[in-house]
Scaffold this active site. Structure first.
Site, short mmCIF file in Angstrom:
data_model
loop_
_atom_site.label_atom_id
_atom_site.label_comp_id
_atom_site.label_asym_id
_atom_site.label_seq_id
_atom_site.Cartn_x
_atom_site.Cartn_y
_atom_site.Cartn_z
N SER A 256 -37.13 -4.54 -16.74
CA SER A 256 -37.35 -3.71 -17.92
C SER A 256 -37.33 -4.60 -18.94
O SER A 256 -35.61 -5.07 -18.80
CB SER A 256 -37.31 -2.15 -17.87
OG SER A 256 -35.64 -2.06 -18.49
N ASP A 257 -37.65 -5.06 -20.15
CA ASP A 257 -36.41 -4.44 -21.27
C ASP A 257 -35.91 -3.68 -22.01
O ASP A 257 -35.77 -2.68 -21.27
CB ASP A 257 -37.51 -5.03 -22.58
CG ASP A 257 -37.30 -6.19 -23.42
OD1 ASP A 257 -35.82 -6.00 -23.50
OD2 ASP A 257 -38.18 -7.10 -24.15
#
Length: 711
Positions: A256-257
């Site tokens: 994920s960011d």
């Protein structure tokens, strides 16, 4: 695989989820800011990865906690944003894209990987391959520009460069292609905003670079923060599982960011961390970066039946396989165990200088004042970017240091030791104080040539740096107007992370160069171009707009029933401005003059599985040798779906001496003429195609041929 299965079988639920948990690590090893909780999490096996920590001693210390003090001894995955260099800072990605040189792109990534690995890093969150067409968006500085073909070439080159021939090698790092996908299409160019584009646009523009990264073997992919048509990419199973995993065949890690899993609550698609964690895991996201949502939410999600143990273990296996591929189990300390070759950095500085000067784009040259005459005796260098070392590092400087940067002023002084060079700041980059303008003008009045250094600060582009006013900030225009009012020969250097809308400047300055943020060798590279030691060869990887009102602007637009026609009111145009860009995609001047002739497309009729040879003659009519960049465009004249007026299919670069003539050749496969059809699947339709070759995307400079694709 045996090691992975054994570990999965031995892990507790907390340890499994720990492998999916990556946390920020600034200050966790030494010093008063060291985090005892982070150390304990590593010992307990509830933290599987760290980012933002580098340095051989620091990395070894924290890795030792994981390997020697945790129950199962699973090494940490250590990541960092190595975007355009680690200690040796190269030009920002948008600038480097101006070189249109796959070999250069790969070499700078390889050099960055070697330095990062020597500092203990095993994973970089790059390449950033978002196609970007709106210069209001700050992260356009990290992008390869507006074209998916260019982005795909860069994606493959950077992946190869970062990962090398063996991902387990001590000088290789795992690449993370980001951000899947369409992040560059955020509403109004505003950071983190929603995206709403068609399925066709996704498949034609925004997904191809990620296909290229997967084909090149990228170890990881990062979904974007944003949502597409209401579905956040962090939980988009259609794209993350259906397209990426099943269709493209990606079997690596999805990460994920920053904090993106927790932000699903803000998106309005999850009520709490339990739902957010379940949605992200079920969509295929393996690693939760920094939000701790997996550690907080997955146990309850499992109890409530929102996720299965099989889903958790599938992600754990992917993470452990990546650690195994990186050689971390065999030797967790191999990265950071030795300094990279060439300890004094000379070869990397030379590469940085090469990359920087090839990134410079000569935008205008109204009066022939370049290259500067060696007989020039007095130059005034003015403007707030002339001595701004830190700004030259750009928005992602990693471990770069301002002290290592050669400023514009320093570069010119080194290149012209017999010339008197005076300097004055005049104004700040972004401020209202004009008291220094008078001093600058006094210096300019006594100079033969003025070098005016304008632009943004590095912080004005990059993440969370969207802008609606794309002029020069502060009182820089006032300084420029005063300088130009002297009527003296003036060269303008624009340091920025995006195109700036400065029609007034382009109309008046004798020469303007886009010098972007070029890294540690900025000053030397700029001086090389200004003095003629290097003939400028950079070409724009995007369309440079006249006004912010034109954004987004790009060359591959679809035709309209009422094409832009000067003087025709009911045509696709503006009342107050031309519809064309200030400078087209591919624009870039040279001290040479290249003439194209004799385009041939053979055979004139092809079938599926065959190819067309496209060739032409190129002559350098200029007084000195130089490099020409040639673009091959295609237009499908009649199709079941309206096709763009131009599609880039290839680039060739030739180096020609004065008066030299050479041939450029492409072999264009018929399959390159395929497109996404009405059913959103690739289709190859019979018909007539125009083949255009030019030095830019401006049709006025094209040589054109026609071929036919037969059934």
């Amino acid at each position: 695989m045996e090691r992975v299965e054994t570990l999965v079988a031995e892990m507790t639920l907390a340890e499994k989820i720990g492998q999916l948990n990556m946390v920020a690590s600034t200050g966790v090893v030494t010093g008063p800011s060291g985090s005892r909780a982070t150390h304990q999490g590593i010992r307990a096996g509830t933290i599987g990865g760290l980012f933002n920590l580098w340095g051989a001693d620091e990395v070894r210390a924290v890795q030792r906690i994981a390997v020697e003090e945790s129950r199962l001894g699973v090494p940490l995955l250590l990541g960092l944003d190595v975007i355009h260099g680690h200690r040796t800072i190269f030009p920002v990605p948008l600038a480097e894209a101006c070189a249109f040189d796959v070999g250069l792109w790969e070499r700078t990534a390889r050099a960055a990987a070697e330095e990062a690995a020597a500092d203990g890093i095993a994973m970089t969150f790059a390449p950033m391959i978002d196609v970007a067409r709106d210069p209001r968006w700050g992260r356009i500085v990290e992008s390869p520009g507006e074209d998916p073909w260019v982005a795909s070439e860069l994606a493959a080159a950077k992946t190869r460069g970062f990962q090398g021939g063996d991902l387990a090698a001590a000088d290789s790092v795992a690449a993370t292609a980001k951000h899947l996908c369409a992040y560059g299409a955020v509403t109004a160019g505003r950071e983190y905003a929603s995206v709403d584009v068609s399925e066709r646009t996704l498949r034609e523009i925004y997904l191809p670079p990620f296909s290229a990264a997967v084909a090149a073997g990228t170890a990881a992919i990062m979904p974007a923060f944003i949502d597409i048509a209401g579905v956040p990419m962090t939980i988009n199973p259609t794209l993350l599982k259906g397209w990426l995993r099943e269709r493209v065949g990606f079997d690596g890690v999805l990460i994920s960011d920053y904090n993106a899993v927790a932000e699903l609550i803000n998106h309005g698609v999850a009520a709490d961390s339990v739902e957010a964690a379940a949605l992200a895991l079920n969509a295929g996201v393996d690693i939760d970066m920094t939000s701790n949502t997996y550690t907080q939410g997955l146990p309850a999600a499992l109890d409530r039946g929102l996720v299965t143990m099989a889903d958790i273990e599938a992600s754990v296996r992917r993470v452990l396989r990546l650690k195994e591929r990186l050689g971390l189990f065999a030797d967790p300390y191999r990265r950071g165990s030795a300094a990279p070759d060439d300890r004094d950095g000379k070869s990397r500085r030379l590469l940085a200088r090469e990359a920087a000067r090839r990134a410079i784009v000569l935008l205008t040259h109204r009066c022939p004042i370049l290259p500067l005459s060696p007989n020039t005796r007095r130059i005034a260098v003015v403007g707030p970017l002339a001595t701004a070392r830190e700004e030259m590092l750009g928005s992602w400087a990693s471990a770069g240091r301002p002290a290592d940067v050669v400023s514009i002023l320093e570069g010119l002084k080194a290149a012209m030791p017999d010339c008197r060079i005076d300097d004055a700041r005049g104004v700040d980059i972004d401020g209202e104080d004009e008291r220094g303008v008078a001093v600058a003008i006094d210096l300019c009045a006594h100079a033969e040539i003025i070098v005016l250094c304008l632009g943004e600060s590095a912080a004005m582009s990059g993440e969370a740096a969207s802008r609606t006013n794309l002029g020069v900030p502060g009182r820089q225009r006032a300084l420029a107007e005063a300088v130009l009012g002297l009527g003296k020969p003036t060269v303008v250097l624009l340091s920025s992370g995006r195109p700036l809308a400065l029609s007034w400047l382009f109309e008046r300055a004798d020469a303007v160069l886009a010098t972007w943020f070029l890294g540690i060798e900025s000053g030397h590279a700029i001086a090389d171009v200004l003095t003629g030691k290097f003939n400028p060869s950079g070409r724009l990887p995007l369309s440079w707009l006249r006004s912010v009102g034109q954004a987004p602007i790009y060359f591959s637009q679809r035709p309209t029933g009422r094409p832009t026609t000067p003087g025709v009111h009911y045509s696709s145009s503006y009342l107050d401005m031309l519809s064309t860009p200030q400078f087209p995609f591919g624009h870039g001047l040279s001290y040479s003059r290249f003439v194209l002739s004799n385009l041939r497309c053979e055979p004139a009729v092809v079938k599926a599985g065959e190819e067309v040879q496209v060739s032409l003659e190129v002559r350098n009519d200029g007084p000195i040798g130089g490099e020409v960049t040639l673009f091959l465009f295609v237009r499908d004249l009649v199709a079941s779906v309206a096709r763009p007026v131009l599609e880039l299919k290839g680039v060739r670069k030739l180096t020609l001496g004065a008066d030299e003539n050479r041939q450029a050749t492409w072999r264009l496969p018929a399959q390159a003429l395929a497109f996404i059809g009405e059913n959103l699947e690739p289709v190859l339709e019979a018909g007539r195609f125009e083949i255009h070759v030019g030095q830019t995307a401006d049709p006025a400079g094209f040589l054109t041929g026609v071929i036919e694709l037969a059934t």
